[in-house]
Design a protein around this motif. Sequence first.
Motif, PDB file in Angstrom:
ATOM      1  N   ILE A 436       2.262  -0.197   7.757  1.00  0.00           N
ATOM      2  CA  ILE A 436       2.465  -0.527   6.334  1.00  0.00           C
ATOM      3  C   ILE A 436       2.730   0.687   5.439  1.00  0.00           C
ATOM      4  N   SER A 437       2.614   1.928   5.926  1.00  0.00           N
ATOM      5  CA  SER A 437       2.866   3.052   5.009  1.00  0.00           C
ATOM      6  C   SER A 437       4.355   3.246   4.782  1.00  0.00           C
ATOM      7  N   ARG A 438       4.685   3.562   3.551  1.00  0.00           N
ATOM      8  CA  ARG A 438       6.074   3.884   3.215  1.00  0.00           C
ATOM      9  C   ARG A 438       6.069   5.163   2.390  1.00  0.00           C
ATOM     10  N   GLN A 439       6.996   6.059   2.699  1.00  0.00           N
ATOM     11  CA  GLN A 439       7.038   7.327   1.966  1.00  0.00           C
ATOM     12  C   GLN A 439       7.955   7.164   0.762  1.00  0.00           C
ATOM     13  N   ARG A 440       7.659   6.150  -0.031  1.00  0.00           N
ATOM     14  CA  ARG A 440       8.532   5.834  -1.140  1.00  0.00           C
ATOM     15  C   ARG A 440       7.719   5.688  -2.415  1.00  0.00           C
ATOM     16  N   TYR A 441       8.420   5.715  -3.553  1.00  0.00           N
ATOM     17  CA  TYR A 441       7.745   5.662  -4.843  1.00  0.00           C
ATOM     18  C   TYR A 441       7.377   4.251  -5.290  1.00  0.00           C
ATOM     19  N   TRP A 442       8.343   3.352  -5.253  1.00  0.00           N
ATOM     20  CA  TRP A 442       8.201   2.074  -5.951  1.00  0.00           C
ATOM     21  C   TRP A 442       7.458   1.043  -5.092  1.00  0.00           C
ATOM     22  N   GLY A 443       6.160   1.273  -4.975  1.00  0.00           N
ATOM     23  CA  GLY A 443       5.334   0.370  -4.188  1.00  0.00           C
ATOM     24  C   GLY A 443       3.886   0.488  -4.633  1.00  0.00           C
ATOM     25  N   CYS A 444       3.044  -0.247  -3.976  1.00  0.00           N
ATOM     26  CA  CYS A 444       1.628  -0.254  -4.343  1.00  0.00           C
ATOM     27  C   CYS A 444       0.920   0.929  -3.700  1.00  0.00           C
ATOM     28  N   PRO A 445       0.289   1.810  -4.505  1.00  0.00           N
ATOM     29  CA  PRO A 445      -0.397   2.967  -3.922  1.00  0.00           C
ATOM     30  C   PRO A 445      -1.536   2.539  -2.995  1.00  0.00           C
ATOM     31  N   ILE A 446      -1.688   3.286  -1.916  1.00  0.00           N
ATOM     32  CA  ILE A 446      -2.779   3.013  -0.972  1.00  0.00           C
ATOM     33  C   ILE A 446      -4.045   3.649  -1.521  1.00  0.00           C
ATOM     34  N   PRO A 447      -5.092   2.862  -1.748  1.00  0.00           N
ATOM     35  CA  PRO A 447      -6.237   3.352  -2.523  1.00  0.00           C
ATOM     36  C   PRO A 447      -7.267   4.133  -1.687  1.00  0.00           C
TER      37      PRO A 447
END
Length: 832
Positions: A436-447
Amino acid sequence: MTERRYDPTLIEPKWQHLWEREGTWEVSNDPEDAEGEEKAYVLEMLPYPSGEPHVGHLKNYALGDAIAHFHRRTGQRVLHPMGYDAFGLPAENNAIKTGVHPREATDKSIASYRHWFHRWGISIDWSRELASHQPSYYRWTQWIFLQLLERGLAYRKEAAVKWCPHDQTVLANEQVIDGRCERCGHLVELRQLEQWFFRITDYADRLLDDLDRIDWPTRVKAMQRNWIGRSEGAEVTFRCEDVDPAHPIDYAVFTTRPDTLFGATFFVMAPEHPDVLKLVAGTEQEQAVQDYVNHALTESAETRGDVDKPKTGAALGRTVINPVNGEPIPMYVADYVLMEYGTGAVMGVPAHDQRDYDFATAFHLPIRPVVAPAGEDDPDVSDQAFTAHTDDERLINSGEFTGMDAQAGRDAIVTWLDREGAGHASVNYRLRDWLISRQRYWGCPIPVVYCEKDGMVPVPIQDLPVELPEVEDYQPRGRSPLGAAEDWVNTSCPRCGGPARRETDTMDTFVDSSWYFLRYCDARNDEAPWDRRVLDSWMPVDTYIGGIEHAILHLLYARFFVKALHDMDLLEAEEPFKQLFTQGMILGADGNKMSSSKGNVVAPSQIVERFGADAARCYVLFIGPPEQDAAWSDSGVEGVHRFLNRLWRAADELLAADDRPRPAIQPSDPEGDGLTLVRKANWAIEKVTGDIRGRFAFNTAISAVMELVNEVYRHRDADPEARRFAVATAASLVFPFAPHLSCEVFERLTGERVWEQPWPDADPDMLTAETFELVCQVNGKVRDRVTAPTGAPREELERLAMASRGVQGHLNGDQVVKVIVVPNKLVNVVVR
RNA sequence: GCCCGGGUGGUGGAAUUUGGUCAGACACGGUCGCCUUAAGAGCGACUGCCUUCGUGGCGUGAGGGUUCGAGUCCCUCCCCGGGUACCA
């Protein structure tokens, strides 16, 4: 009342404003309001807001709305909400190009979608509207992430992951199509990276088994089964004593054919297998094996995956012992063995596996058949004997197991392996954990944060949401753009208060859409993602409608989420979507997929402006069975518009003569043309109801209303009360498809609001006529038709048929062998 | 290869539940007529193919079969669409 033209631009906004003002489609969560009504949760997949909605959206929401309206009018309490899947790559790529914040383009697009949903007159409960990029929503996405983390269902690990060099991000396995990025089409590379995963594989069996409990299209179920790819077999240990007899090394293989174990004549490892190079270190094979591995690893996924490619490999110069017969067999490395599946090593049974056969042929290895049809002790292996399967296969050349039936032999061998400690029954899945990790900006930050002292630490729940920081540069450069927001990244450890850095990856947007249908149930809750009591009163979704393209990804992930949340005791349901309806695509007039490059795109806005929302909605439903693809046709829309116009004018003619609004009641004793109309109206009620309920046959439902309207035109001289009843019935029945026209016509005729009226019931007395046309056949050929009383006994029908002129004329004095009577239909006289 | 769908007029499609008439509802397109100064709209008729126009023949991808009766059920095959694939 004066004559009025059918003008959708006048009547449609009128009703839309009224519905909005009165909040007509809002539904309360208060159980007091339910009053014993049954609930129906009708949901269309939420749109990804990009530009304006297209015809596919129009079809999707027209479909869902028809179902929602039908349920409401048949007395159900309907939840029909709307939201937006707002995070994602297109908005971000646009931001990279223009420098404008992705939020801006997204919000603009959301406003457009919202506008069009109103303009189409979709009956949405707007009080529950949500968008996944709003902190008030993703706060709970993060909350769910933390729940998964706490239970070990979210974890971090370093793994060879699929990397898209163009989008500069990792991809889930499901997002790689034929070795390419599903989004941009670039060849995907493998990278060794530390990434976040969800442990969906823990749920593989339940995801598979519970498919039997839901009402989904078989093909979607088949796709999911395929994707999960459960294989039953055994793990078998082969021992290598060559390197150091004092320290033998055990290698396990997975096989679905333990019954063929005696046929193993070689052993193959994947080029990525960590032991390959170790096994040849310092031997004369070292160089050749090294070269082969390098070649295999640099080969593209596409080339390597080609089934027709001749088998290649390299000998390791080592052997392993086959546990069942103590036989040493040679070891190889070959690229047809995959590291990702099973154990990364296989036993080669060339007599019973196509790939092993090809490899054995190329490397001149022995081929030993061990399973054969009963009676055949020496089958021909040159002819790929493994391809033929018969019911009575027995083991041959298999030591103490020889002679056993293949199934029994398989069990016996597994039992033997278990006893000897050389193997055991085992199950393998094709399904991998969800990256589920994406090295992108426009998404939900992993807390989570990383503390030097405490390591990875979850952000405390009271600190949620971890809001997305503002950045200057959205361009991913092999790491997440969030990394550039230094003020945001540097934080303090919630545990020790010392310096810590935030996780900079964002979540795959499929995480956002894996639970939105839960949030709708209690969308304004600020204390929790939902109140369980409220949630359980709505879930599961009764009817879910969307495109087939989500058959695997979204639908599998959402099912996983619901099961995981169920196990956390957060909700009752174990499946999110009880019934799934997959709609077909609307293609361009040329039969191709609509695309701006082909110039065949139809904008719903143009259609709605020209013909109105009702005609547009009706047309996309009338175009064909909703689950099938269908090509757009301009003249088809015109045809539907013509029909709506005819319905309007039929009402107008009645109102011109008598415009007192009053309930349109079925006349008590209609006669002649009036009776014909009343019968047709009741037939239409029955037909439309049956077509909507159970089979979503909106195309034939609409055609039934067309027939009713045509009948009204055919009998313009009929009793006005019968015509009034027929026209009002047509208006009422067309409501789920063309709500505005329906409301207007129904109100003008009856003074009532059609959506407040119960769905009409057919009068059983009007569904059958007193007589019917009896078909009279001789030897299966129709020779006459006579009028017969409905419900007449068999004897009477037989007598009528035998007496008919046509039958008499064709008997030719032959002997009557048999007479078949189908009540209320036909009589067939068999003669010889 | 394996797993799902599907093959019906010039076109989209209909024939639901258990095989039951007349295959082709409804619509698009086409032909003709009425209305109109005209165009459009509207209204009406016709429209599967062949026909020596007979109460005629042929027709639901192909070939077999079951049945009084098959678009519908069974077998073999062909074609199209989708999913998936060196998954051991």
